[in-house]
Motif scaffolding. Sequence first.
Motif: not given
Length: 66
Positions: A54-59, A63-66
């Motif tokens: 989840w932390s990786g998803f939010l990070a 950054r606009g990567r998702i």
Amino acid sequence: MSTEQPAQLHWFKSTYSSDEGGECIEIAADATAIHVRDSKERGGPQLAFPRSAWSGFLANLGRGRI
């Protein structure tokens, strides 16, 4: 990712959500995972993600990567 439903969680919606329906999710956290469910189907399926995922998803979201 797990689909098990823990016994007791405190669910909340984003402050950006309204009570007018639409597409909303609810989030709850416990010691090991972040749980996600559809706000319109509270008794339906839930997803559980390890806190690190989840932390990786939010990070990446920030950054606009998702």
